[in-house]
Scaffold this motif. Structure first.
Motif, short mmCIF file in Angstrom:
data_model
loop_
_atom_site.label_atom_id
_atom_site.label_comp_id
_atom_site.label_asym_id
_atom_site.label_seq_id
_atom_site.Cartn_x
_atom_site.Cartn_y
_atom_site.Cartn_z
N ARG A 1 -1.66 6.43 6.36
CA ARG A 1 -2.54 5.49 7.07
C ARG A 1 -3.29 4.67 6.04
O ARG A 1 -3.73 5.21 5.02
N GLY B 1 -8.31 -0.74 21.89
CA GLY B 1 -6.86 -0.64 21.63
C GLY B 1 -6.47 -0.59 20.17
O GLY B 1 -7.30 -0.62 19.29
N PHE C 1 1.61 -0.08 14.33
CA PHE C 1 1.82 0.25 15.75
C PHE C 1 2.35 -0.93 16.56
O PHE C 1 3.34 -0.79 17.29
N TYR D 1 0.82 -1.21 0.00
CA TYR D 1 0.00 0.00 0.00
C TYR D 1 0.86 1.26 0.00
O TYR D 1 0.48 2.28 -0.57
N PHE E 1 -6.57 11.10 17.86
CA PHE E 1 -6.03 9.89 18.50
C PHE E 1 -6.29 9.88 20.00
O PHE E 1 -5.45 9.51 20.80
N LEU E 2 -7.49 10.32 20.36
CA LEU E 2 -7.91 10.28 21.77
C LEU E 2 -9.16 9.43 21.94
O LEU E 2 -9.89 9.61 22.91
N GLN E 3 -9.41 8.52 20.98
CA GLN E 3 -10.58 7.66 21.12
C GLN E 3 -10.20 6.42 21.91
O GLN E 3 -9.43 5.59 21.43
N GLU F 1 7.50 7.41 5.64
CA GLU F 1 6.13 7.73 5.25
C GLU F 1 5.21 7.67 6.47
O GLU F 1 5.47 6.94 7.42
N PHE F 2 4.17 8.50 6.42
CA PHE F 2 3.22 8.57 7.54
C PHE F 2 1.81 8.27 7.05
O PHE F 2 0.83 8.80 7.57
N PHE G 1 -8.83 -4.29 11.69
CA PHE G 1 -8.12 -3.58 12.77
C PHE G 1 -8.60 -2.14 12.93
O PHE G 1 -8.39 -1.52 13.95
N LYS G 2 -9.27 -1.65 11.86
CA LYS G 2 -9.93 -0.34 11.95
C LYS G 2 -10.94 -0.29 10.82
O LYS G 2 -10.86 -1.11 9.89
N ASP H 1 5.99 -1.66 15.37
CA ASP H 1 6.96 -0.59 15.62
C ASP H 1 7.22 -0.36 17.11
O ASP H 1 8.35 -0.06 17.50
N ARG I 1 -15.76 0.46 21.17
CA ARG I 1 -15.37 1.58 20.31
C ARG I 1 -16.29 2.79 20.38
O ARG I 1 -16.22 3.66 19.52
N ILE J 1 -2.68 6.67 22.60
CA ILE J 1 -3.94 5.90 22.67
C ILE J 1 -3.96 5.05 23.95
O ILE J 1 -4.98 4.98 24.64
C1 UGA Z 1 -0.33 4.14 11.34
C2 UGA Z 1 0.02 5.63 11.46
O1 UGA Z 1 -1.16 6.36 11.84
C3 UGA Z 1 0.54 6.17 10.13
O2 UGA Z 1 0.95 7.53 10.29
C4 UGA Z 1 1.77 5.34 9.72
O3 UGA Z 1 2.29 5.77 8.46
C5 UGA Z 1 1.37 3.88 9.60
O4 UGA Z 1 0.85 3.44 10.89
C6 UGA Z 1 2.60 3.10 9.24
O5 UGA Z 1 3.56 3.07 10.04
O6 UGA Z 1 2.68 2.60 8.10
P1 UGA Z 1 -2.41 2.72 10.36
O7 UGA Z 1 -1.75 1.52 11.00
O8 UGA Z 1 -2.87 2.62 8.94
O9 UGA Z 1 -1.39 3.99 10.40
O10 UGA Z 1 -3.67 3.03 11.24
P2 UGA Z 1 -4.19 4.18 12.25
O11 UGA Z 1 -5.27 4.94 11.60
O12 UGA Z 1 -3.06 4.95 12.80
O13 UGA Z 1 -4.83 3.27 13.41
C7 UGA Z 1 -4.03 2.34 14.16
C8 UGA Z 1 -4.85 1.69 15.25
O14 UGA Z 1 -5.12 2.63 16.31
C9 UGA Z 1 -6.22 1.16 14.81
O15 UGA Z 1 -6.40 -0.12 15.37
C10 UGA Z 1 -7.21 2.15 15.38
O16 UGA Z 1 -8.47 1.60 15.66
C11 UGA Z 1 -6.49 2.57 16.67
N1 UGA Z 1 -6.90 3.89 17.19
C12 UGA Z 1 -6.65 5.02 16.46
C13 UGA Z 1 -7.50 3.98 18.44
O17 UGA Z 1 -7.74 2.96 19.13
N2 UGA Z 1 -7.86 5.22 18.91
C14 UGA Z 1 -7.61 6.35 18.21
O18 UGA Z 1 -7.95 7.45 18.71
C15 UGA Z 1 -7.01 6.24 16.95
#
Ligand code: UGA
Length: 429
Positions: free
Chosen positions: A157, A262, A268, A10, A256-258, A154-155, A325-326, A271, A413, A222
């Motif tokens: 999502r 988890g 995540f 991706y 990112f305060l939800q 890269e950042f 996962f989301k 890393d 959630r 989180i």
């Molecule tokens: C994450 C980072 O947000 C990206 O910046 C990064 O580039 C990417 O990893 C990576 O290293 O490749 P991603 O794994 O696609 O992106 O998903 P996120 O949207 O960050 O969500 C990660 C997890 O945190 C999900 O399971 C989501 O449900 C959870 N989450 C997120 C919470 O439980 N609470 C929140 O407030 C936000």
């Protein structure tokens, strides 16, 4: 500019399509022939909103794909967008990126002009200079100019990769020479000309660490809101109202305060573990990040304990709503649904799982549980339900709960809106 990108996951496919859209000539290299054929035919190999249109427009034209590393010789810059998975001990496994760098080095061996190799993959500080550069240098001869390396993390999502690439918070350019800095900057020139995005110009090791720091910070954030939420729950306080209030402080920020069950996904969990392993290797015990991982591991257990307080899962049917996962993806890697389903099975529950897109992936992992075609069907003969993924469609469940004998819903959630006539437990409120 002629650019090559190794890897069509991706990240690789997204940046290849976006760089072609900026006007560059892009060659995507992947070992998978089916992926290569798809891209050349203008079809995306992965599902990512907005990617289909970009690959349809540029695939086979400014964006081409091949399995042959020799194509890199015609380009000035190669981005490596390859996975760095976890080893059993949690540290990063660099074998994929090393093998690829060897192929790259062989292909570049007789290239006279200098070449810039940019690491997009997430790697521990020192990997680019101490592991990858020596592989490239090994094939350099007197006649060839020494190749350059840079790090451009890269950042993106999953689910919003295109918009994250086109409208980023920052671009990080980690270089160690003026030449590599200029060449890397010129890749982003068409974009930077029309954008006021912050550009972080830094060293190679700093760029490597920025990526870890970003993901470790967000996952720890989180876990912190989850811990606050767990304590809120004990005091009958609504953690979401608390989060809304503290999020107004711009030192904290509302994103990112939800709180809930988890974090999961391919980034995540990997890393944070790699960061802990690297810190320990260096003789430092990163206790805060270890605690963040521990809080995350315990959230699904808390979800199941809450369910058990109302209904015994043993011998009863429990609906698991949400497997990805989301929301917005069918990716189940490290989804909180995995420990939730495992925990329910250990407790002897009969499970019906439902997810709008991720059920088939979960079926490969747990073929023995039942899968429903809709949330309604999953709830129909369930004695209890747990919500693991915040899909919007779960907000609209209402009469579906009436079909349950004694509706007990544990919401991991904060997505269910129905409160009356059911036993409703929010994980952190
Ligand atoms: C994450 C980072 O947000 C990206 O910046 C990064 O580039 C990417 O990893 C990576 O290293 O490749 P991603 O794994 O696609 O992106 O998903 P996120 O949207 O960050 O969500 C990660 C997890 O945190 C999900 O399971 C989501 O449900 C959870 N989450 C997120 C919470 O439980 N609470 C929140 O407030 C936000």
């Amino acid at each position: 500019m002629n650019i090559s990108i190794v890897g069509s996951g991706y990240v690789g496919t997204t940046i290849a399509a976006c760089l072609a859209d900026f006007g560059h000539e892009v060659t995507n290299i992947d070992i998978d022939e089916t992926v290569v054929e798809k891209i050349n035919a203008g079809k995306t190999p992965i599902h990512e909103p907005g990617l289909e249109d970009l690959v349809a427009e540029h695939g086979g034209n400014r964006l081409r794909a091949t399995t042959d590393y020799a194509a890199v010789r015609e380009t000035a810059v190669t981005f490596l967008a390859l996975p760095t998975p976890s080893t059993d001990s949690g540290s990063i496994d660099t074998s994929i990126i090393e093998t690829s760098t060897r192929s790259l080095a062989d292909a570049l061996a007789d290239k006279e002009e200098s070449h810039l190799v940019v690491i997009k993959s997430t790697v521990i500080p020192g990997t680019t200079e101490e592991v990858l550069l020596p592989i490239l240098d090994a094939t350099a001869t007197e006649e060839t100019t020494r190749h350059q390396v840079a790090v451009n993390p890269e950042f993106l999502r999953e689910g919003s990769a295109i918009s994250d690439f086109k409208d980023p918070d920052k671009i990080v350019l980690g270089t160690d020479t003026t030449e590599s800095h200029q060449r890397l900057t010129s890749v982003f020139e068409p974009f930077l000309a029309e954008s006021d995005t912050a550009v972080v110009e830094t060293g190679i090791r700093e760029a490597e660490m920025i990526k870890y720091a970003n993901n470790v910070f967000l996952s720890t954030k989180i876990s912190l809101i989850n811990e606050l939420g767990n304590v809120c729950k004990e005091y009958a306080v609504d953690a979401y109202e608390v989060a809304d209030a503290i999020g107004l402080d711009d030192r904290i920020c509302e994103r990112f305060l939800q709180s809930g069950v988890g974090w999961g996904g391919s980034c995540f969990p990997k890393d944070t573990k790699a960061f802990v392993a690297a810190a320990r290797d260096a003789g430092y015990e990163p206790s805060l990040v270890e605690a963040a991982i521990e809080v995350n591991d315990k959230q699904p257990v808390r979800l199941l304990n809450l369910l058990e307080a109302h209904v015994d899962p043993g011998g009863n049917r429990i609906a698991v709503l949400g497997l990805a996962f989301k929301p917005g993806t069918d990716d189940i890697r490290n989804s909180r649904a995995l420990p939730t389903i495992e925990g329910l099975r250990e407790r002897g529950a009969e499970i019906t799982a439902y997810d709008p897109v991720a059920a088939e992936n979960m079926r490969e992992r747990f073929p023995e549980i039942e899968y429903a075609e809709s949330a309604r069907e999953a709830l129909a003969d369930a004695h209890g339900a747990v919500v693991v993924t915040d899909w919007d469609e779960f907000a609209a469940l209402d009469e579906e709960f009436d079909r349950m004998a004694d509706p007990v819903v544990v919401d991991g959630r904060r997505v269910i809106t129905r409160r009356n006539g059911i036993v409703y437990e929010g994980l952190t409120w």
